[in-house]
Enzyme design. Structure first.
Site, mmCIF file in Angstrom:
data_model
loop_
_atom_site.group_PDB
_atom_site.id
_atom_site.type_symbol
_atom_site.label_atom_id
_atom_site.label_comp_id
_atom_site.label_asym_id
_atom_site.label_seq_id
_atom_site.Cartn_x
_atom_site.Cartn_y
_atom_site.Cartn_z
ATOM 1 N N CYS A 158 0.751 -1.208 0.089
ATOM 2 C CA CYS A 158 -0.074 -0.062 -0.098
ATOM 3 C C CYS A 158 0.842 1.234 0.074
ATOM 4 C CB CYS A 158 -0.833 -0.113 1.233
ATOM 5 S SG CYS A 158 -0.109 -0.231 2.499
ATOM 6 N N ARG B 182 4.797 -2.658 -4.267
ATOM 7 C CA ARG B 182 4.298 -2.993 -2.990
ATOM 8 C C ARG B 182 3.263 -3.826 -2.810
ATOM 9 N NH1 ARG B 182 4.678 1.361 1.185
ATOM 10 N NH2 ARG B 182 6.966 2.158 0.781
ATOM 11 N N TRP C 6 -4.225 -1.843 0.646
ATOM 12 C CA TRP C 6 -4.162 -3.317 0.773
ATOM 13 C C TRP C 6 -4.857 -3.532 2.219
ATOM 14 C CZ3 TRP C 6 -2.179 -6.576 4.690
ATOM 15 C CH2 TRP C 6 -2.373 -8.071 4.119
ATOM 16 N N ASN D 187 -2.145 5.153 5.816
ATOM 17 C CA ASN D 187 -1.573 3.566 5.672
ATOM 18 C C ASN D 187 -1.141 3.156 6.941
ATOM 19 O OD1 ASN D 187 2.015 3.031 4.467
ATOM 20 N ND2 ASN D 187 0.283 1.782 5.149
ATOM 21 N N GLY D 188 -1.466 2.103 7.243
ATOM 22 C CA GLY D 188 -1.578 1.474 8.759
ATOM 23 C C GLY D 188 -2.730 0.997 9.377
ATOM 24 N N GLU E 63 20.899 -22.867 5.699
ATOM 25 C CA GLU E 63 20.707 -21.924 4.766
ATOM 26 C C GLU E 63 22.009 -21.361 4.051
ATOM 27 O OE1 GLU E 63 18.116 -20.814 3.134
ATOM 28 O OE2 GLU E 63 18.931 -18.940 2.239
ATOM 29 N N LYS F 200 22.650 -21.629 0.179
ATOM 30 C CA LYS F 200 23.399 -20.426 -0.636
ATOM 31 C C LYS F 200 24.502 -21.030 -1.478
ATOM 32 C CE LYS F 200 20.514 -18.629 -0.811
ATOM 33 N NZ LYS F 200 19.221 -18.624 -0.356
ATOM 34 N N GLU G 271 23.674 -23.512 -4.236
ATOM 35 C CA GLU G 271 22.830 -22.666 -5.431
ATOM 36 C C GLU G 271 23.682 -21.991 -6.456
ATOM 37 O OE1 GLU G 271 18.275 -21.647 -3.774
ATOM 38 O OE2 GLU G 271 20.106 -20.663 -2.730
ATOM 39 N N HIS H 172 28.653 -38.443 14.832
ATOM 40 C CA HIS H 172 27.795 -39.393 14.671
ATOM 41 C C HIS H 172 27.815 -39.789 13.156
ATOM 42 C CE1 HIS H 172 26.253 -39.771 18.635
ATOM 43 N NE2 HIS H 172 26.018 -38.104 18.629
ATOM 44 N N LYS I 232 13.313 -19.037 -9.860
ATOM 45 C CA LYS I 232 12.888 -17.918 -9.023
ATOM 46 C C LYS I 232 11.572 -18.283 -7.901
ATOM 47 C CE LYS I 232 13.470 -14.615 -6.136
ATOM 48 N NZ LYS I 232 14.444 -14.926 -5.049
#
Ligand code: HGA
Length: 608
Positions: A2, A27, A74, A99-100, A481, A485, A488, A504, A603
């Site tokens: 928004c 947005r 929004w 906005n909010g 992660e 990366k 990828e 282990h 993507k």
């Protein structure tokens, strides 16, 4: 999510406002509108759907005039219908864009109805228009009327106001939601971000929390939260980088890594006010749903799955209810047993991830409610979930996710607070976490300052074929992660393990050709982690440690230590992500791979 645009000029403003709305489209929004003083009255057009629908309405019935406000909405309160689209008016007299979220709108609405005001929308915003009008009706001057009204609002807001008896003034205020003033020559503007106004100015004033301003064509007056007049510095816009432009960066991925301090701030904006989380940011009725949650089931894929794993540590630790996490492609095809009171929580950048969406559709009728933490408003996951929280990361172009991950973590931490509040978390604890979150943009900046050291370190990986990533606690998913990366974008085989699992099995792999990357913040697990690192060192493995307490972890032969900024423990998972992103980026650059579009990957995985 928004946006607001406003202008006071000597020329017609509707085209400027419309272009501003177009620039805010990224947005996400569900409807748009505009109000302009046409010399005789305030006139308004609104439309659901795209800004183009509003443009079509304006082409048929133009809005001439040189003072105006416009909005992309929004919806948080009331369906995305034309009557709920902004601007909202109080009679013919006054128009506002907001906005909010106004948290205390119900109390205010009852009071205003009692005074005879008629409401034409279901929004929280409309109370603000009537509150100001109420003041004007009792003889209060416009600026004071706006100021007095704003002091009665609880929640988050950026507001733009125009009024028929003062057609030379554009008034605005902000608390918790973004708002900038665009400084022109013989004209001035407001907008939710600078991008909306770059066609008319490159000079901006960033309003502080609680600021209130009055703009005319040649004057900008600002008052702070204590109603004291203040001068705010004018900043020249220098980046020349738009959301979908690489600018000075060699790759989108690097640009997006560097955007993280800004976008995590955007994720918090409008969600936090006066040191507290705004529960309604998740959607109408969120509080009542959170009250009934007895268990959380997180479902996601890839990077978003890792964000979910971090959230499991937070939710079980801070909320004290069970949290299960599963990859969507498994979850959707097996018989799952969920206990009563399960909140289904999906995490996705695009909101269109096919497996996650299928999992939601599969389970929707069997759970208490569904919530999605997502970057694309209006996406399928957002539309089909009961509640949603947008991550506001802006478009992510690099296929390997970076800023989407860290903003997901912020979104999940806000979710933890929302659940915690309903399950016994004290106000002090909430305030402590909110205060820590507010230091996050600055801490991420400090982590980005490790760039040159990490670039130098990356040379040690360029010729390697395998690597191990270790972490403990919430830093274990961060290690996962980091490994993802590296895989990828550099195509180096990377495995991640909770450090305690080394002996282990994976220890068998360790030799001088196996770099071992470790995230080691200064927490209670450090001594245990040090013991694990010794296990690696004893087998001739080369260690690369991102450490919170480098005094306690000295570099030596085969041990490289980089100090990560000191952060509140709750932020460690977010901040320690940054050096791992930079490491994989620089390794990929050295290897000459296609960083932004790695082979075989897409993507937004909208197919199974
Ligand atoms: N709460 C208001 C404004 C939401 C928003 O910021 N939209 O852009 C509403 O629901 O209209």
């Amino acid at each position: 999510m928004c946006g607001i645009v406003g202008a006071v000029a000597a020329r017609p403003v509707s085209e400027i406002l419309l272009e501003g709305l177009r620039r805010l489209e990224y947005r996400g929004y569900d409807s748009a509108g505009m109000a302009v003083w046409n010399g005789e009255a305030i006139d308004r057009r609104r439309a659901t759907g795209k800004v183009q629908s509003l443009a079509d309405a304006l082409a048929e019935q133009p809005l001439p005039g040189s003072l105006g406000i416009a909005h992309t909405r929004w919806a948080t309160h009331g369906k995305p219908e034309e009557r709920n689209a902004h601007p909202h008016m109080s009679g013919p007299r006054l128009a506002i864009v907001h906005n909010g979220i106004i948290e205390n709108f119900e109390v205010l609405k009852r009071e205003l109805i009692g005074k005879g005001f008629e409401f034409t929308s279901e929004t929280d915003t409309e109370v603000v228009a009537h509150l100001i009008c109420d003041q004007l009706n009792s003889g209060v001057e416009l600026l004071d009327a706006v100021r007095n009204s704003v002091t009665r609002l609880e929640g988050a807001f950026a507001l733009g106001v125009i009024e028929q008896d003062h057609p030379d003034r554009l008034i605005c205020a902000r608390q918790g939601s973004p708002l900038v003033v665009g400084v022109g020559i013989g004209e001035n503007f407001i907008a939710s971000d600078q991008l909306a106004l770059l066609q008319v100015t490159d000079r901006f004033i960033f309003l502080d929390e609680g600021d209130f301003a009055c703009l005319t064509t040649d004057k900008i007056q600002i008052w702070d939260k204590d109603a004291q007049p203040v001068e705010r510095e004018i900043h020249q816009y220098e980046h020349g980088v738009s959301a979908a432009d690489k600018g000075e960066f060699k790759h989108y991925m690097l640009k997006e890594i560097y955007e993280q301090p800004t976008v995590v701030k955007a994720t918090m904006e409008g969600r936090i006010a006066n040191g507290r989380l705004l529960e309604q940011a998740f959607g109408a009725g969120a509080g009542e749903i959170f009250d009934k949650v007895k268990q959380v089931q997180i479902v996601a894929c890839g990077t978003s799955y890792h964000a979910g794993l971090v959230a499991k540590y937070w939710i079980e630790d801070l909320v004290g209810i069970p949290c299960l996490v599963e990859v969507a492609s498994e979850f959707r095809y097996r018989k799952v047993v969920l206990s009563e009171g399960t909140l289904f929580l999906s995490v996705s950048q695009s909101g269109e991830t096919a497996d996650t969406l299928a999992a939601l559709r599969e389970i929707k009728d069997k759970v208490l409610a569904s919530l999605t933490v997502c970057n694309v408003p209006g996406s399928s996951l957002v539309r089909e979930s009961d509640l949603s929280l947008m991550t506001n990361a802006g478009p992510e172009i690099g296929v390997a996710s970076t800023k989407a991950f860290t903003t997901q973590l912020v979104g999940l931490l806000l979710t933890t607070l929302a659940l915690g509040r309903r399950h016994g978390m004290t106000e002090e604890k909430e305030a402590e976490i909110v205060a820590a979150l507010q230091t996050l943009p600055e801490k991420l900046e400090e982590a980005l300052a490790m760039d040159a050291d990490i670039e130098a370190m990356s040379a040690a990986f360029a010729e390697k074929h395998h690597s191990l990533f270790l972490g403990r606690g919430p830093l274990y998913p961060v290690a996962m992660e980091g490994a993802l990366k590296l895989k990828e974008i550099s195509y180096i085989h990377a495995e991640s393990y909770p450090a305690g699992e080394l002996k282990h099995g994976p220890l068998a792999l360790v030799d001088k050709d196996m770099p071992v990357v470790t995230v080691a913040p200064k927490n209670g697990m450090l001594d245990k982690l040090k013991a694990n690192l010794q296990e690696v060192q004893a087998r001739g493995g080369e260690l690369f440690v991102f450490a919170g307490d480098s005094d306690n972890l000295q570099p030596e032969e085969g041990v490289h230590v980089l100090q990560v900024p000191d952060v509140a423990p709750i932020l460690e998972a977010i901040v320690y992500t940054v050096p791992l992103q930079l490491l994989s980026y620089y390794v990929a650059v050295l290897k000459g791979t296609d960083v932004d579009q790695p082979r075989n990957l897409a993507k937004s995985v909208t197919v199974e």
